[in-house]
Design a protein around this motif. Structure first.
Motif, PDB file in Angstrom:
ATOM      1  N   ASP A 118      -2.893  -7.970  -2.983  1.00  0.00           N
ATOM      2  CA  ASP A 118      -2.527  -6.701  -3.616  1.00  0.00           C
ATOM      3  C   ASP A 118      -2.439  -5.602  -2.562  1.00  0.00           C
ATOM      4  N   LEU A 174       3.481  -6.897  -9.243  1.00  0.00           N
ATOM      5  CA  LEU A 174       2.351  -7.838  -9.283  1.00  0.00           C
ATOM      6  C   LEU A 174       1.753  -8.017 -10.680  1.00  0.00           C
ATOM      7  N   MET A 219      -8.375  -3.845  -5.553  1.00  0.00           N
ATOM      8  CA  MET A 219      -7.283  -4.099  -6.493  1.00  0.00           C
ATOM      9  C   MET A 219      -6.872  -2.812  -7.203  1.00  0.00           C
ATOM     10  N   VAL A 223      -3.320  -4.223 -11.747  1.00  0.00           N
ATOM     11  CA  VAL A 223      -3.571  -5.599 -11.305  1.00  0.00           C
ATOM     12  C   VAL A 223      -4.923  -6.070 -11.822  1.00  0.00           C
TER      13      VAL A 223
END
Length: 261
Positions: A118, A174, A219, A223
């Motif tokens: 990430d 993502l 993160m 995500v």
């Protein structure tokens, strides 16, 4: 002109090429025309002449990330000192697709083991993660298109050649990617200091995607919300975080240990 007469520019150009830098308008246009694998193009912010506009539109049409940067950043990146407001970072290999990664696991008859990064912006960190992924037998690495290092020469060097063996996919979103993995039966494990379970209590024997957060912020919220589980690595010292590539190594080898059992 003085540098040119001294031969300095001629000496630095091969070094730039070795680092995957393509500098100058004609060189970048020719690379785009030739279909060279390009990871990212940096354009001088605020300049709107026809040549740079053509480069930007052509690159975006090919799905290449275009980033505006001030001239000081471009000057700092440049090895030739003749970037003319544009520097491209060549990719050392083509990106794989997420299906390629899942198929690699299927062909080996193994449950998928995937690393999702990430927004790792440090190429040395990304290279180290790819190297560890290869050693641990992971089936692939997934990175976002933006705010992430890509498959550049620095990443390839840091990976000790692992980029030639591990499929690396790059996706625009993502959170959407994690949702797709979950629909494909893959469990998503995020790393977080406040994770609800200890790493060693997580079951990594089945299809698993391990999400490694960015160097500074961990993160992202969206995500994190897509993770099935958030796991924490026990910290016994005075610091409360690990380098991203070290965290990836700990999680991957816990998965290796469980899968060998």
């Amino acid at each position: 002109m003085k540098d040119y007469k001294s031969g300095k520019r001629r000496q630095e150009a091969p070094e730039a090429e070795a680092d995957g830098l393509i500098e100058g308008r004609n060189a970048v246009i020719e690379a785009l025309r030739a279909g060279t694998a390009i990871d990212k193009i940096y354009l001088a912010k605020g300049e709107t002449d026809a040549a740079l506009g053509h480069i930007a539109s052509t690159a975006r049409g090919k799905g290449i990330v275009v980033v505006e940067a001030d001239r000081r950043k471009l000057d700092g990146m440049s090895r030739t000192h003749a970037h003319q407001g544009v520097i491209a970072l060549a990719a050392v290999r083509e990106y794989a697709s997420v299906d390629d990664i899942l198929n690699a696991a299927r062909e080996k008859g193994e449950p998928p083991l995937i690393v999702v990064c990430d927004e790792l912006s440090d190429p040395h960190n990304l290279g180290a993660v790819i190297r560890t992924a290869e050693c641990a037998g992971a089936h692939g690495v997934i990175i976002p298109k933006r705010r992430s290092a890509g498959l550049t020469a620095v990443v390839a060097k840091t990976s000790a050649g692992a980029v030639s063996h591990v499929p690396v996919a790059r996706v625009p979103n993502l959170p959407a990617l994690l949702e797709e993995l979950k629909e494909a039966g893959v469990w998503v494990f995020g790393t977080a200091a406040d994770g609800e379970r200890l790493l060693y209590d997580a079951d990594l024997k089945g299809p698993a995607a391990i999400v490694i957060g960015s160097e500074g912020d961990g993160m992202g919220r969206l995500v994190s919300e897509k993770c099935d589980f958030k796991v924490r690595i026990p910290m016994k010292g005075k610091l409360n975080s690990l380098n991203a590539s070290a965290a990836a190594a700990i999680l991957l080898y816990e998965a290796v240990r469980q899968r060998m059992g």
